[in-house]
Write a protein that holds these residues in place. Structure first.
Motif, mmCIF file in Angstrom:
data_model
loop_
_atom_site.group_PDB
_atom_site.id
_atom_site.type_symbol
_atom_site.label_atom_id
_atom_site.label_comp_id
_atom_site.label_asym_id
_atom_site.label_seq_id
_atom_site.Cartn_x
_atom_site.Cartn_y
_atom_site.Cartn_z
ATOM 1 N N ARG A 122 6.165 16.501 4.580
ATOM 2 C CA ARG A 122 7.029 16.150 5.710
ATOM 3 C C ARG A 122 7.042 17.232 6.794
ATOM 4 N NH1 ARG A 122 9.349 12.600 1.856
ATOM 5 N NH2 ARG A 122 10.155 10.796 2.951
ATOM 6 N N ALA A 146 3.522 1.758 2.926
ATOM 7 C CA ALA A 146 4.561 2.729 2.544
ATOM 8 C C ALA A 146 3.911 4.027 2.062
ATOM 9 C CB ALA A 146 5.471 2.136 1.478
ATOM 10 N N THR A 147 2.949 4.479 2.846
ATOM 11 C CA THR A 147 2.213 5.715 2.564
ATOM 12 C C THR A 147 2.736 6.820 3.487
ATOM 13 O OG1 THR A 147 0.632 4.894 4.175
ATOM 14 C CG2 THR A 147 0.080 4.531 1.873
ATOM 15 N N ASP A 170 11.205 12.068 10.795
ATOM 16 C CA ASP A 170 11.511 11.537 9.465
ATOM 17 C C ASP A 170 12.837 10.771 9.477
ATOM 18 O OD1 ASP A 170 10.971 11.119 6.765
ATOM 19 O OD2 ASP A 170 11.986 12.936 6.121
ATOM 20 N N THR A 199 -1.287 8.149 7.655
ATOM 21 C CA THR A 199 -2.181 7.049 7.283
ATOM 22 C C THR A 199 -1.726 5.697 7.858
ATOM 23 O OG1 THR A 199 -0.915 6.633 5.270
ATOM 24 C CG2 THR A 199 -2.730 8.177 5.073
ATOM 25 N N GLU A 225 6.017 1.276 7.402
ATOM 26 C CA GLU A 225 7.111 2.253 7.335
ATOM 27 C C GLU A 225 7.169 3.045 8.642
ATOM 28 O OE1 GLU A 225 9.713 3.127 6.256
ATOM 29 O OE2 GLU A 225 9.906 1.909 4.489
ATOM 30 N N ILE A 234 0.873 -1.181 0.000
ATOM 31 C CA ILE A 234 0.000 0.000 0.000
ATOM 32 C C ILE A 234 0.903 1.221 0.000
ATOM 33 C CG2 ILE A 234 -1.803 1.251 1.248
ATOM 34 C CD1 ILE A 234 -2.506 -1.567 2.457
ATOM 35 N N ARG A 278 6.623 16.306 -2.571
ATOM 36 C CA ARG A 278 7.310 15.235 -1.824
ATOM 37 C C ARG A 278 8.047 15.780 -0.608
ATOM 38 N NH1 ARG A 278 10.641 11.592 -5.790
ATOM 39 N NH2 ARG A 278 11.487 10.956 -3.800
ATOM 40 N N ASN A 294 9.933 -0.639 9.470
ATOM 41 C CA ASN A 294 11.055 -0.702 8.536
ATOM 42 C C ASN A 294 12.258 0.151 8.956
ATOM 43 O OD1 ASN A 294 12.407 -1.667 6.293
ATOM 44 N ND2 ASN A 294 11.763 0.076 5.035
ATOM 45 N N HIS A 351 -2.240 7.267 -4.129
ATOM 46 C CA HIS A 351 -3.427 7.945 -3.591
ATOM 47 C C HIS A 351 -4.420 8.256 -4.707
ATOM 48 C CE1 HIS A 351 -0.811 11.277 -4.803
ATOM 49 N NE2 HIS A 351 -1.872 12.039 -4.838
ATOM 50 N N GLY A 365 3.886 3.598 -1.952
ATOM 51 C CA GLY A 365 5.094 3.218 -2.696
ATOM 52 C C GLY A 365 4.863 3.216 -4.186
HETATM 53 P P1 NAI Z 1 6.427 9.781 -1.232
HETATM 54 O O1 NAI Z 1 5.641 11.029 -1.043
HETATM 55 O O2 NAI Z 1 7.631 9.773 -2.113
HETATM 56 O O3 NAI Z 1 5.440 8.607 -1.761
HETATM 57 C C1 NAI Z 1 4.237 8.271 -1.113
HETATM 58 C C2 NAI Z 1 3.494 7.259 -1.969
HETATM 59 O O4 NAI Z 1 2.328 6.820 -1.258
HETATM 60 C C3 NAI Z 1 3.002 7.842 -3.295
HETATM 61 O O5 NAI Z 1 3.142 6.850 -4.300
HETATM 62 C C4 NAI Z 1 1.521 8.133 -3.027
HETATM 63 O O6 NAI Z 1 0.719 8.130 -4.178
HETATM 64 C C5 NAI Z 1 1.178 6.975 -2.111
HETATM 65 N N1 NAI Z 1 0.016 7.211 -1.244
HETATM 66 C C6 NAI Z 1 -0.256 8.302 -0.487
HETATM 67 N N2 NAI Z 1 -1.392 8.130 0.207
HETATM 68 C C7 NAI Z 1 -1.845 6.890 -0.119
HETATM 69 C C8 NAI Z 1 -2.977 6.134 0.257
HETATM 70 N N3 NAI Z 1 -3.855 6.595 1.150
HETATM 71 N N4 NAI Z 1 -3.139 4.894 -0.280
HETATM 72 C C9 NAI Z 1 -2.243 4.391 -1.164
HETATM 73 N N5 NAI Z 1 -1.152 5.082 -1.558
HETATM 74 C C10 NAI Z 1 -0.952 6.302 -1.041
HETATM 75 O O7 NAI Z 1 6.800 9.306 0.243
HETATM 76 P P2 NAI Z 1 8.024 8.378 0.680
HETATM 77 O O8 NAI Z 1 9.219 9.216 0.861
HETATM 78 O O9 NAI Z 1 8.111 7.182 -0.194
HETATM 79 O O10 NAI Z 1 7.540 8.001 2.161
HETATM 80 C C11 NAI Z 1 6.514 7.055 2.409
HETATM 81 C C12 NAI Z 1 6.726 6.506 3.813
HETATM 82 O O11 NAI Z 1 7.990 5.822 3.858
HETATM 83 C C13 NAI Z 1 6.792 7.582 4.894
HETATM 84 O O12 NAI Z 1 6.144 7.129 6.051
HETATM 85 C C14 NAI Z 1 8.275 7.775 5.144
HETATM 86 O O13 NAI Z 1 8.539 8.197 6.472
HETATM 87 C C15 NAI Z 1 8.800 6.378 4.891
HETATM 88 N N6 NAI Z 1 10.188 6.340 4.419
HETATM 89 C C16 NAI Z 1 11.039 5.443 5.000
HETATM 90 C C17 NAI Z 1 12.345 5.339 4.633
HETATM 91 C C18 NAI Z 1 13.228 4.334 5.285
HETATM 92 O O14 NAI Z 1 14.448 4.445 5.179
HETATM 93 N N7 NAI Z 1 12.704 3.349 5.994
HETATM 94 C C19 NAI Z 1 12.917 6.231 3.603
HETATM 95 C C20 NAI Z 1 11.915 7.116 2.980
HETATM 96 C C21 NAI Z 1 10.609 7.160 3.405
#
Ligand code: NAI
Length: 377
Positions: free
Chosen positions: A183, A83-84, A197, A88, A106, A9, A179, A133, A40, A11
């Motif tokens: 945050r 990975a939203t 973050d 959420t 995540e 979900i 993007r 994660n 989304h 990503g």
């Molecule tokens: P991003 O903004 O690049 O991507 C978010 C994705 O989720 C997009 O594809 C968007 O369309 C989708 N999305 C948003 N709301 C949604 C919903 N309700 N249902 C389905 N899809 C939905 O964000 P990013 O950077 O990928 O971050 C996502 C999560 O991953 C965050 O919680 C962030 O903290 C975490 N993260 C973790 C990392 C790690 O090293 N473990 C590194 C980067 C992010």
């Protein structure tokens, strides 16, 4: 061995973390991407899922549709990755755990401490896996570092110093990039920006390597880009239950620093340093001795570091393979093998408690405060 069905979900295409999950989950052949609600925007998510090979009836428009579609299937997904954006995570993770799915969420796992405690209780009640994660903890040389602390190779740990400071949100002209913007928006990110973050990765790493937990902390937060509500820079001092002194700097405006995640651990008989930009080396110095480079893949590593090294010495391994190590451990646990080190919902709620304590401490001029979630006091 039969492959495990996996669903995702968030990503979606162009997201930051989505590709690392797909590379990681699919790297070892344990999982196949069987279902997804990736974006989304329903149609965009469906289209991308199908391009990734998901069957049309399992390429869902949103997570509620995915839950309804998967829950009664005989071949339902055995692991769901969330990975939203942060706000959420709670409702999605809760709904899937309660329906009997294993979840990899995540970070940060939730936005509030109360939600985090609820997730810990639901995971315990349902007996389902809820992992978070904290993928950096799955690098082989981080596992080596933890094993060295456990074996007493550097003696009792006195001090841990960690940074997760990059400069990628330092351009004020780019602050409205979608993007970046969420945050620092409390409605999407919660009470904290950069500390929630990136800082929590560093805090988790300190706890993971030292095999200890944060007991209290004092924080200084700053929002340096004009108009930004949440902090983009934080300095956090902490103390661990075992007495270790901790120092943590996290920033997203440190222009010139790229990934910027490193940790140094100083014990009574030695110290070491690990940096995410050179993840295959652990730099170790015994007291009174020469500095040594311990390499991933060399002989004599501790078992966990050996197990998680994939390719021969001197061949680089990086971030997607660290994520793959998380998925390997998840596959093992789903199939019934215990794995020590998989970041759990308890780690997730401890992080949230630290985030909320840091926010309160920063507002109170850096006052020292108990950083443990109520359920672990
Ligand atoms: P991003 O903004 O690049 O991507 C978010 C994705 O989720 C997009 O594809 C968007 O369309 C989708 N999305 C948003 N709301 C949604 C919903 N309700 N249902 C389905 N899809 C939905 O964000 P990013 O950077 O990928 O971050 C996502 C999560 O991953 C965050 O919680 C962030 O903290 C975490 N993260 C973790 C990392 C790690 O090293 N473990 C590194 C980067 C992010």
């Amino acid at each position: 061995m039969a492959k495990l069905n996996w669903g995702m979900i968030g990503g979606g295409e162009g997201s930051q973390i989505g590709p690392a999950h797909r590379l990681g989950a699919l790297a070892d052949g344990h999982f196949i991407l069987a279902a997804g609600a990736l974006d989304h925007r329903a149609e965009v998510g469906r289209d991308y899922a199908m391009r990734l090979g998901v069957a049309p009836d399992r390429a869902y428009g949103d997570w509620q549709e995915m839950l309804a579609g998967e829950r009664n299937r005989a071949d339902r997904v055995e692991l769901v990755t969330v990975a939203t954006p942060n706000s959420t995570h709670f409702e999605i993770t809760k709904a899937f755990l309660e329906a009997g799915f294993n979840v990899l969420c995540e970070k940060p796992m939730t936005v509030t401490v109360e939600e985090g405690e609820e997730i810990v209780r639901i995971a315990a009640r349902t007996g389902k896996i809820c992992a978070v994660n904290y993928c950096y903890s799955a690098y082989p040389m981080v596992r080596q570092a933890r094993a060295m602390v456990r074996a007493g190779d550097i003696g009792k740990v006195r001090l841990v110093v960690t940074n997760f400071s990059h400069g990628h949100h330092g351009d004020a002209a780019d602050a409205d990039n979608p993007r970046v913007r969420w945050r620092y928006d409390p409605a999407m990110a919660g009470v904290s920006g950069q500390f929630a973050d990136c800082g929590i990765h560093a805090l988790h790493m300190a706890c993971f390597i030292c095999d200890d937990e944060v007991e209290k902390l004092s924080a200084d937060f700053a929002s340096t880009v004009s108009g930004r509500v949440l902090e983009d820079d934080a300095m956090v001092n902490f103390r661990m239950a075992g007495g270790t002194v901790g120092r943590l700097w996290t920033s997203s405006v440190a222009i010139g620093r790229q990934h910027g995640f490193d940790i140094q651990v100083f014990g009574e008989t030695g110290g070491f340093r690990w940096a995410s930009e050179q993840p295959n080396q652990l730099i170790y110095t015994p007291v009174g001795g020469r500095t040594q480079i311990i390499e991933k893949g060399e002989g004599g590593l501790y078992d966990d570091a050996k197990r998680l090294s994939r390719v021969a010495i001197a061949h680089p391994e990086g971030f997607p393979l660290a994520v793959a190590n998380i998925y390997c451990d998840l596959a093992d646990v789903i199939r019934g093998t215990e794995r020590d080190g998989l970041p759990s919902a308890s780690s997730g709620v401890r992080s949230m408690a630290a985030v909320h304590t840091a926010v309160a401490s920063a507002k109170a001029g850096g006052a020292w405060m108990d950083a443990r979630p109520p359920m672990f006091r």
